[in-house]
Design a protein around this motif. Sequence first.
Motif, mmCIF file in Angstrom:
data_model
loop_
_atom_site.group_PDB
_atom_site.id
_atom_site.type_symbol
_atom_site.label_atom_id
_atom_site.label_comp_id
_atom_site.label_asym_id
_atom_site.label_seq_id
_atom_site.Cartn_x
_atom_site.Cartn_y
_atom_site.Cartn_z
ATOM 1 N N ALA A 171 2.562 -1.650 -0.443
ATOM 2 C CA ALA A 171 2.118 -0.312 -0.265
ATOM 3 C C ALA A 171 0.753 -0.352 0.046
ATOM 4 N N SER A 190 -0.999 10.538 -0.172
ATOM 5 C CA SER A 190 -0.059 9.861 0.858
ATOM 6 C C SER A 190 -0.456 8.455 1.055
ATOM 7 N N ILE A 191 0.269 7.305 1.638
ATOM 8 C CA ILE A 191 0.170 6.176 1.940
ATOM 9 C C ILE A 191 0.590 6.003 3.316
ATOM 10 N N SER A 193 2.982 4.483 6.341
ATOM 11 C CA SER A 193 4.366 4.141 6.286
ATOM 12 C C SER A 193 4.608 2.403 5.821
ATOM 13 N N ILE A 194 5.289 2.239 5.132
ATOM 14 C CA ILE A 194 5.638 0.811 4.682
ATOM 15 C C ILE A 194 6.756 0.040 5.445
ATOM 16 N N TYR A 200 10.743 5.628 -0.964
ATOM 17 C CA TYR A 200 9.606 5.472 -1.727
ATOM 18 C C TYR A 200 9.663 6.002 -3.042
ATOM 19 N N TRP A 202 7.688 7.165 -6.352
ATOM 20 C CA TRP A 202 6.290 7.487 -6.890
ATOM 21 C C TRP A 202 6.324 7.762 -8.347
ATOM 22 N N THR A 216 9.392 10.336 0.152
ATOM 23 C CA THR A 216 8.776 9.975 1.509
ATOM 24 C C THR A 216 7.341 9.411 1.099
ATOM 25 N N ASN A 217 6.637 9.079 2.376
ATOM 26 C CA ASN A 217 5.126 8.527 2.060
ATOM 27 C C ASN A 217 4.085 9.490 1.699
ATOM 28 N N GLN A 218 4.560 10.740 1.601
ATOM 29 C CA GLN A 218 3.690 11.732 1.176
ATOM 30 C C GLN A 218 4.152 12.944 0.166
ATOM 31 N N VAL A 234 2.773 4.040 -6.161
ATOM 32 C CA VAL A 234 3.904 4.214 -5.376
ATOM 33 C C VAL A 234 4.440 2.791 -4.492
ATOM 34 N N GLY A 236 7.632 0.860 -1.872
ATOM 35 C CA GLY A 236 8.536 1.030 -1.040
ATOM 36 C C GLY A 236 9.922 0.190 -1.458
#
Length: 345
Positions: A171, A190-191, A193-194, A200, A202, A216-218, A234, A236
Motif C-alpha cells: 500500500a 485515500s491511497i 490504487s494497489i 482494501y 482499513w 475501496t482505496n478512499q 490500509v 490490499g
Amino acid sequence: GPITGNQTVCALDTAAYSIVEVVEGITYNWSVEPAADTIIGNGTPTVTIIWGNASGEIRVLASNDCGPNPTPSILPVTVNPSPTSLDPISGPDVVCNGTNGKFYTSSSVKTVIYEWAVPIDANIVSGQGTDTIHVTWGSTEGIVTVFALNDCGETPVVTKSVGVNSIPGAAGVITGKDTICQGSGNLIYSIPSITGATHYIWSTPTDVNITSGSGTNQVTLQYGSSAQSGNITVKGTNDCGDGAESSKPVKVKNCTGIDQRSLESTIKIYPNPVSNELMISIEGKKQQLVLTFTNTHGQVVHSETLTNITPDYKKKLDVSRFTKGVYFLKLFNNDQVFIEKVIVK
C-alpha cells in the motif's frame, strides 16, 4: 498340439497362428469364441486372424474322413483397445503464485498411462502417469498438457491455459488530516490504487468509523466524541492473500471548551437548553465559518457553511426536528475552533 502365436494383441490387429500338422489329419477347423473375427486360411495348419475389439479363445480341431479329433487345442488371446480421446482437463483457470493446483482428466480406456506436462517454473508434485496431478505453480502463466497411451497407440493432446495471480503490492502513502478534533466528520483518507488488489482493508482507532468507501482505496471517516489517537492502516487483498499495509498516525484532540478568542470572535448561543429555535450571535473578523451540529455518538446531524459574515452576525437554527438530548455545536475555520454543548429539550 499347442497353438502358437501372440496372446496379447491390439484391437483390429492382424496376427498369425499355427499348429504342428496332425498325423492322419486332413483339415483343420479354426474358430474364435466368443468373438466372430475374420479367419483367413481356415482348413490349414496356419491361419491369419483379423481381430476386432473383444478378447476371446482360439480353438482348432483336426479331422479326416473318419471324423474330428474330439479334443480341440485352445489359446486364450487378450485384445487391448487403443486409447480414445481424453476428456477436457479440469482444474483452476487461475492459480496463486507458489500454491498447489489439482488437474485431472479421464479416458474410457482404463489400461493407459497419462503423460502430463506443465510450464518450466511449475512442478508436478504427484500423479504423473495417472489421470490426476498436483502441481506447485511458479510465477508465470502457462499451459497444462496431457495425452494417454498404451501399447496400442496414444490419444491426441488436450490442453488447458492457466493464469497466475500474486498477492497485491504494498500500500502507498495514506493522505488525509493527521490532527483532528473529537466529533469531526466527513474526513477523507485515500491511497493510490494497489496493483492486484480486489479489495482494501482499513482499520481505524477507537471510535473512528468509516461512513463511506469501505473496501475501496478512499474512505470517509467520522471521529466520535470519544475518539482516540492511533494509527489508520490500509492494505490490499485478493484471493491470493494480503499485501503489505500502510500506516498513518493521527492525533485526536478534545476541542470542547477551546477559548472563543481562537476564532477572533465573540460567540453567543441562546437559549440553552432550547426546544425550537437556537440563536447564534457572532461578533468578529471571520467572514466564513463552518457550522456543524453533532450528537454524542459523533454523528453530524446538521452541517452548513456560513458565508458573508458581518461584524454583527446572527444565525437562527431550527432544532425542533432533532431528537431530545445533548449535542455539540461547532464553528470552525481552518484550525480555529469553537465548540459549545447544547441541550435540546
